[in-house]
Design a protein around this motif. Structure first.
Motif, mmCIF file in Angstrom:
data_model
loop_
_atom_site.group_PDB
_atom_site.id
_atom_site.type_symbol
_atom_site.label_atom_id
_atom_site.label_comp_id
_atom_site.label_asym_id
_atom_site.label_seq_id
_atom_site.Cartn_x
_atom_site.Cartn_y
_atom_site.Cartn_z
ATOM 1 N N LEU A 55 33.906 31.182 43.560
ATOM 2 C CA LEU A 55 33.016 31.553 42.454
ATOM 3 C C LEU A 55 33.150 33.029 42.101
ATOM 4 C CD1 LEU A 55 29.797 29.549 43.382
ATOM 5 C CD2 LEU A 55 31.312 29.148 41.433
ATOM 6 N N SER A 56 33.176 33.869 43.119
ATOM 7 C CA SER A 56 33.239 35.309 42.846
ATOM 8 C C SER A 56 34.574 35.716 42.228
ATOM 9 C CB SER A 56 32.945 36.119 44.107
ATOM 10 O OG SER A 56 33.924 35.902 45.082
ATOM 11 N N GLU A 57 35.619 34.950 42.497
ATOM 12 C CA GLU A 57 36.935 35.226 41.914
ATOM 13 C C GLU A 57 36.900 35.152 40.392
ATOM 14 O OE1 GLU A 57 41.070 35.988 41.892
ATOM 15 O OE2 GLU A 57 39.766 35.956 43.656
ATOM 16 N N GLY A 58 36.106 34.233 39.853
ATOM 17 C CA GLY A 58 36.076 34.063 38.406
ATOM 18 C C GLY A 58 34.820 34.552 37.724
ATOM 19 N N ASP A 59 33.840 34.997 38.499
ATOM 20 C CA ASP A 59 32.541 35.403 37.955
ATOM 21 C C ASP A 59 32.632 36.789 37.315
ATOM 22 O OD1 ASP A 59 29.875 35.715 37.368
ATOM 23 O OD2 ASP A 59 29.246 36.014 39.451
ATOM 24 N N LEU A 60 32.853 36.817 36.022
ATOM 25 C CA LEU A 60 33.049 38.083 35.317
ATOM 26 C C LEU A 60 31.746 38.803 34.981
ATOM 27 C CD1 LEU A 60 35.873 36.943 32.863
ATOM 28 C CD2 LEU A 60 36.112 38.128 35.064
ATOM 29 N N ASP A 61 30.657 38.049 34.822
ATOM 30 C CA ASP A 61 29.387 38.687 34.448
ATOM 31 C C ASP A 61 28.449 38.911 35.628
ATOM 32 O OD1 ASP A 61 28.421 36.132 34.915
ATOM 33 O OD2 ASP A 61 27.930 35.722 32.828
ATOM 34 N N GLY A 62 28.882 38.533 36.830
ATOM 35 C CA GLY A 62 28.116 38.829 38.036
ATOM 36 C C GLY A 62 26.865 38.004 38.254
ATOM 37 N N ASP A 63 26.770 36.837 37.600
ATOM 38 C CA ASP A 63 25.572 36.020 37.771
ATOM 39 C C ASP A 63 25.676 35.010 38.917
ATOM 40 O OD1 ASP A 63 27.295 34.154 36.669
ATOM 41 O OD2 ASP A 63 25.963 33.591 35.023
ATOM 42 N N GLY A 64 26.816 34.995 39.611
ATOM 43 C CA GLY A 64 26.980 34.102 40.754
ATOM 44 C C GLY A 64 27.411 32.692 40.395
ATOM 45 N N ALA A 65 27.703 32.461 39.126
ATOM 46 C CA ALA A 65 28.127 31.144 38.658
ATOM 47 C C ALA A 65 29.235 31.331 37.623
ATOM 48 C CB ALA A 65 26.944 30.403 38.044
ATOM 49 N N LEU A 66 29.873 30.226 37.253
ATOM 50 C CA LEU A 66 30.936 30.288 36.246
ATOM 51 C C LEU A 66 30.496 29.577 34.980
ATOM 52 C CD1 LEU A 66 34.105 29.376 38.385
ATOM 53 C CD2 LEU A 66 33.202 31.646 37.846
ATOM 54 N N ASN A 67 30.570 30.292 33.863
ATOM 55 C CA ASN A 67 30.385 29.610 32.588
ATOM 56 C C ASN A 67 31.741 29.041 32.166
ATOM 57 O OD1 ASN A 67 31.881 31.648 31.171
ATOM 58 N ND2 ASN A 67 30.036 32.887 31.012
ATOM 59 N N GLN A 68 31.767 28.350 31.056
ATOM 60 C CA GLN A 68 33.005 27.678 30.641
ATOM 61 C C GLN A 68 34.149 28.667 30.406
ATOM 62 O OE1 GLN A 68 32.731 24.112 28.171
ATOM 63 N NE2 GLN A 68 34.108 25.124 26.746
ATOM 64 N N MET A 69 33.865 29.790 29.779
ATOM 65 C CA MET A 69 34.916 30.775 29.507
ATOM 66 C C MET A 69 35.464 31.349 30.808
ATOM 67 S SD MET A 69 36.812 32.216 27.269
ATOM 68 C CE MET A 69 36.009 31.883 25.741
ATOM 69 N N GLU A 70 34.584 31.704 31.730
ATOM 70 C CA GLU A 70 35.032 32.249 33.021
ATOM 71 C C GLU A 70 35.893 31.233 33.757
ATOM 72 O OE1 GLU A 70 31.360 35.209 34.250
ATOM 73 O OE2 GLU A 70 31.106 33.052 34.542
ATOM 74 N N PHE A 71 35.504 29.966 33.715
ATOM 75 C CA PHE A 71 36.274 28.910 34.375
ATOM 76 C C PHE A 71 37.666 28.795 33.767
ATOM 77 C CE2 PHE A 71 37.678 24.460 34.461
ATOM 78 C CZ PHE A 71 37.755 24.248 35.831
ATOM 79 N N CYS A 72 37.735 28.776 32.441
ATOM 80 C CA CYS A 72 39.033 28.650 31.768
ATOM 81 C C CYS A 72 39.933 29.843 32.078
ATOM 82 C CB CYS A 72 38.844 28.491 30.270
ATOM 83 S SG CYS A 72 38.105 26.909 29.806
ATOM 84 N N ILE A 73 39.384 31.034 32.040
ATOM 85 C CA ILE A 73 40.158 32.233 32.372
ATOM 86 C C ILE A 73 40.671 32.155 33.799
ATOM 87 C CG2 ILE A 73 39.989 34.730 32.776
ATOM 88 C CD1 ILE A 73 38.040 34.785 30.342
ATOM 89 N N LEU A 74 39.814 31.747 34.718
ATOM 90 C CA LEU A 74 40.206 31.645 36.121
ATOM 91 C C LEU A 74 41.323 30.622 36.304
ATOM 92 C CD1 LEU A 74 39.710 32.418 39.096
ATOM 93 C CD2 LEU A 74 38.002 30.570 39.163
ATOM 94 N N MET A 75 41.211 29.475 35.661
ATOM 95 C CA MET A 75 42.229 28.435 35.813
ATOM 96 C C MET A 75 43.586 28.900 35.286
ATOM 97 S SD MET A 75 40.969 25.860 37.404
ATOM 98 C CE MET A 75 40.228 27.141 38.375
ATOM 99 N N VAL A 76 43.586 29.595 34.180
ATOM 100 C CA VAL A 76 44.844 30.106 33.621
ATOM 101 C C VAL A 76 45.413 31.188 34.537
ATOM 102 C CG1 VAL A 76 45.855 31.401 31.706
ATOM 103 C CG2 VAL A 76 44.331 29.461 31.245
ATOM 104 N N ARG A 77 44.535 32.070 35.020
ATOM 105 C CA ARG A 77 44.970 33.153 35.900
ATOM 106 C C ARG A 77 45.540 32.631 37.214
ATOM 107 N NH1 ARG A 77 40.325 36.183 37.349
ATOM 108 N NH2 ARG A 77 41.054 36.215 39.453
#
Length: 96
Positions: A55-77
């Motif tokens: 979760l922390s790997e993709g959590d860009l806004d620091g809320d402890g969870a992944l929104n759809q955009m963060e998830f997509c960015i993480l998967m591509v990365r």
């Protein structure tokens, strides 16, 4: 993969993956939803600290969870092979 699915199909598949793992009430992938659904990924034996790290790997806004955009960015990365040929499909989409 993008070549096979097309840009829209690829984005649709990422969004489907997000919905599969998210907490339906919160609309986010949370620790609890990822732990609950980890078996879908074949990760039945994941430890809690590994889930937190994911979760922390993709959590860009620091809320402890992944929104759809963060998830997509993480998967591509995390999947550089997905982007093979990306300049070509990007140019095709710009001129269509």
């Amino acid at each position: 993969m993008i070549t096979r699915l097309g840009t829209e199909g690829f984005i649709c598949e990422l969004c489907n993956g997000f919905r599969l793992l998210m907490d339906c009430e919160k609309g986010l992938i949370t620790f609890e939803s990822l732990k609950r659904n980890s078996y879908l990924l074949g990760l039945n034996d994941m430890m809690d600290d590994e889930i937190v790290c994911m979760l922390s790997e993709g959590d860009l806004d620091g809320d402890g969870a992944l929104n759809q955009m963060e998830f997509c960015i993480l998967m591509v990365r995390l999947s550089p092979g997905l982007m093979e040929g990306s300049p070509q499909w990007m140019m095709e989409d710009l001129y269509v």
